[in-house]
Design an enzyme around this catalytic site. Structure first.
Site: not given
Ligand code: GAR
Length: 259
Positions: A143, A121, A141, A9
């Site tokens: 999600h 996290m 955030n 992201n």
């Molecule tokens: C993403 O899918 C985000 O939505 C999720 O972690 C991933 C991070 O990916 N977030 C959660 O689950 C929060 N509870 P990235 O590090 O490749 O952006």
């Protein structure tokens, strides 16, 4: 931006800023994990990047935390540590507060408009949240589920394993609950009969990248109005003139991506 992992992201935002399609600046990237690949992505893009090691705060005492916050008051307010043992709650809170104090120190030195969580996290206590939100909601955030369904750490897995035919992604303001803050924007994607969890995650992630950047753009442009619903709870209304077209296109695109 606060991350814990791969930082795709973060990368999507870096790319959009570089391409001139997102008018924003990522002031600083913080990770609670040293090995997070997102830290490397930030460094490559010349963005200041720091590891805040929660482990080094594991010995922080309640007395130390008391100098920053009324720990018992924080415990009464907090909703994230559910242990029935008050002493254990205070010990865990004290450690989190110490780590969050370090996050706050670094973040404040960059004076960002928003704090964006992207795969961060860690649970945040009301100490961090109330500090950042003192002038209004400022923590956002992303999600990987259609909140309020499937909060927590496994949004894609929980969606897929529940046999949902549609999955979703949500960008929301962070309040003191776990994934409960006011929803800013959501998009959905289909889950096809022959999908596996990886296909579902990839379909969702490609929407996450668009959704998160779009929300930043709406916020920067003043297109997100916070109103109180009939129940007194805050609700976000997007006032951008192309809102419906943009949301429809997300869903149409997700349906076209059948591979
Ligand atoms: C993403 O899918 C985000 O939505 C999720 O972690 C991933 C991070 O990916 N977030 C959660 O689950 C929060 N509870 P990235 O590090 O490749 O952006």
């Amino acid at each position: 931006m606060l991350i814990s992992g791969g930082g795709t992201n973060l990368q999507a935002m870096i790319d959009r800023i570089a391409a001139g399609t997102l008018d924003a600046e990522i002031a600083v990237v913080l990770s609670d994990r040293l090995g997070a690949f997102g830290l490397k992505r930030a460094q490559r893009a010349n963005i200041p990047a720091f590891h805040v090691d929660y482990g080094t705060f594991a010995k922080s005492t309640s007395a130390e935390a008391e100098s920053l916050v009324d720990l018992a008051g924080l415990d009464r307010r907090q909703k994230i540590i559910k242990s029935a043992d008050p002493a254990e709650r205070l010990t865990r809170l004290a450690r989190l507060v110490a780590a969050e104090h370090e996050l706050i120190r670094i973040i404040d030195s960059y004076r960002p408009d928003y704090v964006c969580l992207a795969g961060f996290m860690r649970l945040l206590t009301p100490y961090f949240i109330s500090h950042m939100n003192a002038g209004g909601p400022r923590i956002i955030n992303i999600h990987p589920a259609l909140l309020p369904s499937f909060p927590g750490r496994h949004g894609y897995e929980d969606t897929f394993e529940s046999g949902c035919k549609w999955g979703g992604v949500t960008v929301h303001f962070v309040d003191e609950g776990e994934d409960t803050g006011p929803i800013i924007a959501q998009a959905v994607y289909p889950i096809w009969p022959d999908d596996d969890i990886e296909k579902v995650r990839n379909r969702g992630l490609s929407i996450e990248y668009e959704l998160y950047s779009q929300v930043i753009d709406w916020l920067a442009g003043g297109y997100a109005a916070i109103k109180r619903g009939p129940d007194g709870r805050p609700r976000v209304e997007i006032t951008h003139p192309n809102y419906a077209a943009i949301v429809s296109e997300w869903v149409a695109k997700a349906c076209r991506r059948q591979g």
